[in-house]
Scaffold this motif. Structure first.
Motif, mmCIF file in Angstrom:
data_model
loop_
_atom_site.group_PDB
_atom_site.id
_atom_site.type_symbol
_atom_site.label_atom_id
_atom_site.label_comp_id
_atom_site.label_asym_id
_atom_site.label_seq_id
_atom_site.Cartn_x
_atom_site.Cartn_y
_atom_site.Cartn_z
ATOM 1 N N LYS A 42 -77.505 -87.942 -70.854
ATOM 2 C CA LYS A 42 -76.857 -86.992 -69.952
ATOM 3 C C LYS A 42 -76.548 -85.678 -70.652
ATOM 4 N N SER A 43 -76.214 -85.741 -71.923
ATOM 5 C CA SER A 43 -75.910 -84.522 -72.674
ATOM 6 C C SER A 43 -77.156 -83.680 -72.912
ATOM 7 N N PHE A 44 -78.278 -84.314 -73.265
ATOM 8 C CA PHE A 44 -79.533 -83.578 -73.418
ATOM 9 C C PHE A 44 -79.921 -82.940 -72.077
ATOM 10 N N HIS A 45 -79.768 -83.705 -71.005
ATOM 11 C CA HIS A 45 -80.126 -83.194 -69.677
ATOM 12 C C HIS A 45 -79.237 -82.015 -69.288
ATOM 13 N N PRO B 270 -85.457 -80.958 -73.186
ATOM 14 C CA PRO B 270 -86.407 -81.950 -72.665
ATOM 15 C C PRO B 270 -86.229 -83.342 -73.254
ATOM 16 N N ILE B 271 -86.592 -84.331 -72.434
ATOM 17 C CA ILE B 271 -86.499 -85.734 -72.812
ATOM 18 C C ILE B 271 -87.860 -86.385 -72.579
ATOM 19 N N GLY B 272 -88.398 -87.035 -73.598
ATOM 20 C CA GLY B 272 -89.663 -87.749 -73.493
ATOM 21 C C GLY B 272 -89.417 -89.249 -73.442
ATOM 22 N N LEU B 273 -90.049 -89.924 -72.482
ATOM 23 C CA LEU B 273 -89.838 -91.349 -72.281
ATOM 24 C C LEU B 273 -91.176 -92.024 -72.023
ATOM 25 N N CYS B 274 -91.404 -93.194 -72.633
ATOM 26 C CA CYS B 274 -92.670 -93.879 -72.399
ATOM 27 C C CYS B 274 -92.446 -95.364 -72.167
ATOM 28 N N CYS B 275 -93.450 -95.992 -71.540
ATOM 29 C CA CYS B 275 -93.413 -97.420 -71.231
ATOM 30 C C CYS B 275 -92.273 -97.713 -70.260
ATOM 31 N N LYS C 12 -86.786 -81.448 -66.779
ATOM 32 C CA LYS C 12 -87.364 -81.430 -68.129
ATOM 33 C C LYS C 12 -87.570 -82.848 -68.670
ATOM 34 N N LEU C 13 -88.196 -83.693 -67.846
ATOM 35 C CA LEU C 13 -88.539 -85.052 -68.253
ATOM 36 C C LEU C 13 -90.050 -85.158 -68.399
ATOM 37 N N VAL C 14 -90.495 -85.745 -69.496
ATOM 38 C CA VAL C 14 -91.918 -85.984 -69.718
ATOM 39 C C VAL C 14 -92.104 -87.476 -69.915
ATOM 40 N N ILE D 3 -92.271 -77.429 -73.660
ATOM 41 C CA ILE D 3 -91.111 -76.973 -72.874
ATOM 42 C C ILE D 3 -89.814 -77.037 -73.680
ATOM 43 N N ALA D 4 -89.922 -77.395 -74.964
ATOM 44 C CA ALA D 4 -88.720 -77.487 -75.801
ATOM 45 C C ALA D 4 -88.247 -76.094 -76.230
#
Length: 224
Positions: free
Chosen positions: A123-126, A131-136, A193-195, A223-224
Motif C-alpha cells: 500500500k505504501s509503494f502504491h 511501480p510494483i511487479g508481481l508474477c505467478c 503502476k502494476l506490472v 515506468i519507475a
C-alpha cells in the motif's frame, strides 16, 4: 544514478516458499539492467514445511527469513526494516509461500488476510506512485489490496496448460480486472503502476517463464 528495487521473498521452494526459478530470474534481470536491489523477507514461521520430493507436509518448522536467505545468498533484510522512500519499485516473485506465508490465500482464497508488513509495504509503494511487479500467484496480493486494479495470472479458462485458471475468477470476484496473457507477456495497469506476468501459473517451459519475467522487469523499469 542507478535505480533501486526492493524484492520480497516468502521462503525457499515452490510448495512452501518463493519459487526459486522465478526469484532467480527476477534478480538476474535486475542485475543485467544495472539495478541495485535489496532482498527482504518477513521474520516469521512458515505456515508449514513441504517435502518437495513427495509433496507432503513435514513436521519440522522453518522460518521465512532464514529460508529466503538461501536464495539471496545470505544477503537478506528483515521486511520490517524496508523503507519505501529508499526504493524506486517493488517486486514480489511467486511460489506458494505468497499464498501461505505472505497471505492466507492458500486456505481462504479471496477471503484471505495479508500479512500486515506485506500489506503496509504494498500500500505504501502504491500510495507513493511507485511501480510494483508481481508474477505467478503474487498478483492476488494486488487484487486483495488495491481495489479495482488490473492484473494477469495467465488464462481464465482451465486446461492442461493452465491448471490454475480458477485464480482469475477469484480476482474478478474481488472486483478487479483479469487480463488474459501468454507466459511471455505482461499486463501493465498504468493507473496503478502494476506490472504482472503469469510465470508458472502456466505449464510452460522454463525459458519461456524466464523471458516473461524479463519482460516484467523491463516494463517495470520503464515506468519507475
Amino acid at each position: 544514478m542507478s535505480r533501486k528495487v526492493a524484492v520480497i521473498l516468502s521462503g525457499c521452494g515452490v510448495f512452501d516458499g518463493s519459487e526459486i526459478h522465478e526469484s532467480s530470474a527476477v534478480l538476474v534481470h535486475l542485475s543485467r539492467a544495472g539495478v541495485q536491489y535489496t532482498v527482504f523477507a518477513p521474520n516469521i514461521e512458515q505456515m508449514h514445511v513441504v517435502d518437495h520430493v513427495t509433496g507432503q507436509p513435514m513436521t519440522e518448522k522453518r522460518w521465512v527469513l532464514k529460508e529466503s536467505a538461501r536464495i539471496a545468498r545470505g544477503k537478506i533484510t528483515d521486511l520490517k526494516d524496508l523503507k519505501v522512500s529508499e526504493y524506486d519499485a517493488l517486486i514480489i516473485p511467486g511460489g506458494f509461500g505468497v499464498a501461505k506465508n505472505l497471505s492466507s490465500w492458500a486456505v481462504q482464497g479471496k477471503d484471505c488476510s495479508v500479512l500486515k508488513a506485506v500489506e503496509e509495504t504494498v500500500k505504501s509503494f502504491h500510495a507513493s506512485n511507485k511501480p510494483i511487479g508481481l508474477c505467478c500467484i503474487s498478483p492476488v496480493l494486488a487484487a486483495k489490496l488495491i481495489p479495482g486494479c488490473e492484473v494477469t495470472v495467465g488464462c481464465d479458462t482451465e486446461c492442461e496448460k493452465w491448471p490454475h485458471a480458477g485464480t482469475a475468477a477469484a480476482i474478478k470476484q474481488l472486483g478487479c480486472k483479469h487480463v488474459n496473457k501468454q507466459v511471455n507477456e505482461v499486463h501493465v495497469d498504468t493507473k496503478n503502476k502494476l506490472v504482472t506476468t503469469c510465470a508458472f501459473m502456466s505449464n510452460s517451459p522454463l525459458h519461456e517463464v524466464y523471458d516473461g519475467i524479463g519482460a516484467m522487469v523491463k516494463a517495470l523499469l520503464e515506468i519507475a
